[in-house]
Design an enzyme around this catalytic site. Structure first.
Site, PDB file in Angstrom:
ATOM      1  N   ARG A   1       0.820  -1.207   0.000  1.00  0.00           N
ATOM      2  CA  ARG A   1       0.000   0.000   0.000  1.00  0.00           C
ATOM      3  C   ARG A   1       0.855   1.258   0.000  1.00  0.00           C
ATOM      4  O   ARG A   1       0.525   2.249  -0.670  1.00  0.00           O
ATOM      5  CB  ARG A   1      -0.939   0.016   1.214  1.00  0.00           C
TER       6      ARG A   1
ATOM      7  N   SER B   1      -7.120   7.324  -0.512  1.00  0.00           N
ATOM      8  CA  SER B   1      -6.911   5.884  -0.441  1.00  0.00           C
ATOM      9  C   SER B   1      -7.888   5.358   0.600  1.00  0.00           C
ATOM     10  O   SER B   1      -7.823   5.732   1.775  1.00  0.00           O
ATOM     11  CB  SER B   1      -5.468   5.559  -0.034  1.00  0.00           C
ATOM     12  N   SER B   2      -8.809   4.518   0.159  1.00  0.00           N
ATOM     13  CA  SER B   2      -9.892   4.080   1.038  1.00  0.00           C
ATOM     14  C   SER B   2      -9.371   3.251   2.208  1.00  0.00           C
ATOM     15  O   SER B   2      -8.271   2.698   2.170  1.00  0.00           O
ATOM     16  CB  SER B   2     -10.909   3.252   0.253  1.00  0.00           C
ATOM     17  N   GLN B   3     -10.189   3.155   3.237  1.00  0.00           N
ATOM     18  CA  GLN B   3      -9.876   2.352   4.413  1.00  0.00           C
ATOM     19  C   GLN B   3      -9.739   0.892   3.978  1.00  0.00           C
ATOM     20  O   GLN B   3     -10.628   0.340   3.337  1.00  0.00           O
ATOM     21  CB  GLN B   3     -10.990   2.508   5.435  1.00  0.00           C
TER      22      GLN B   3
END
Length: 376
Positions: free
Chosen positions: A40, A89-91
């Site tokens: 990530r 950036s999504s959870q």
């Protein structure tokens, strides 16, 4: 495909994955392998905190903070336009929920379209699971598209990364077995339905997307027909952008003058996520401001819509309004239905699309329902 430049990234990512598994957010072994493999932090080299401060891997004063944040279950703002957050950036836990809800089948040659490339991280997870040639991702912001393409290549993935209006999908790679949207929609673009694969049952083309403040899973049932159900829990995403830089919140209209009127909608309801989901469906795109009480809960609020309608809820339980229509009356009617049906959560709602119509309904297609304005 491990390209981690940061020491301890493998271990930090493994801890994050274990936490997602322990919380029940990541249950599919194949998706677990994807989260374990895709770095990530490579896709989020910097982000902006709540104060708008940039936190970056390239800044020695913020590097440790950056490294910790990208390996936590947090949504991180990654792009700003004129001071407003326009991409994130999504959870990871929410990403895992959406990916598992896609119900993909390994080795079946499924093609997936992602609406909203963002950082490219989700496209990398899809590519790891399905193979890059089966993944297409689109975004309307040139800067995001170029950066996502470069980061995906650095990580060893090569999906199609396309600069396009997400509402129009991408016909060149259609039909798609699955479409996943990582941006909020107020109704389902008809082009998405057209670009879904034919089939029956789970073989039919399907969509997973945030409709309002919750996730909906939709299955194509005909040429321009589809139906689905909402998943439990909330899902808070930035809106689908039609052009680069749009979706920035509108300025608050002038406040009303004069005395307010009593209201049957209590201030506590506006902090209830189940009620706010219904509001997000019937009145999409509202902007809220709150006054918090000593218990840190809303004690008063202002809410307005893009047409300039505004309501002010006072701490004494009265409301005053201005603008072309009574926005608060719409919310009061929704609250009446909400309380009469035992305060339902998102998973009690469903969705039906036919040629020219879309609606969200409660419990059954014959129950209370609300029409949606169809996207072009």
């Amino acid at each position: 495909m491990n390209t981690d430049p940061a020491p301890d990234a493998d271990a930090a990512r493994a801890r994050l994955v274990r936490s997602l598994v322990a919380a029940g957010d990541l249950t599919d072994p194949a998706w677990r392998a994807a989260f374990e493999s895709v770095p990530r932090h490579l896709f989020v080299p910097c982000f902006y905190d709540h104060a708008g401060r940039k936190v970056s891997a390239d800044d020695a004063t913020t590097r440790a903070e950056w490294f910790e944040a990208v390996h936590e279950d947090r949504s991180l703002v990654t792009h700003r336009t004129d001071g407003a957050a326009t991409s994130s950036s999504s959870q990871p836990s929410l990403m895992a929920t959406m990916l598992e809800a896609l119900r993909v089948t390994d080795g079946a040659g499924m093609n997936v379209l992602e609406i909203g490339s963002g950082t490219g991280y989700n496209a990398a997870l899809l590519s790891h699971r399905l193979g890059s040639r089966h993944v297409t991702t689109v975004d309307t912001e040139p800067e995001l598209v170029h950066a996502a393409r470069a980061r995906l290549a650095q990580a060893g993935y090569s999906p199609r990364v396309v600069l396009a209006d997400g509402a129009q999908g991408h016909t060149e790679s259609a039909p798609y077995s699955r479409i996943i949207a990582t941006c909020r929609i107020n109704s389902v673009p008809v082009e998405w339905i057209r670009q879904l694969a034919d089939g029956t049952g789970d073989d039919a083309g399907q969509i997973v997307a945030p409709l309002g403040n919750a996730l909906v899973r939709i299955r194509r049932t005909g040429s321009l027909e589809a139906d689905g159900r909402f998943l439990p829990g909330g899902a808070f995403f930035m809106p689908l952008r039609r052009t680069a830089g749009d979706g920035i919140p509108a300025r608050r209209p002038d406040l009303p003058t004069g005395e307010g009127r009593p209201t049957a909608l209590p201030v506590a309801a506006i902090a209830d996520n189940a009620f706010r989901f219904l509001v997000s469906v019937i009145e999409p795109g509202l902007t809220w401001q709150y006054d918090l009480g000593q218990d840190s809960k809303p004690a008063a609020a202002r809410v307005w819509s893009a047409d300039g309608s505004l309501a002010c809820l006072q701490s004494g339980g009265t409301v005053s309004e201005t603008g072309p229509r009574s926005l608060w009356s719409r919310l009061e009617e929704a609250y009446r239905v909400f309380t009469e049906h035992a305060e339902p959560g998102p998973d009690r709602y469903g969705f039906t699309l036919t040629a020219g119509t879309q609606r969200v309904w409660l419990d059954t297609p014959g129950g209370p329902s609300w029409p949606l304005r169809a996207a072009p």
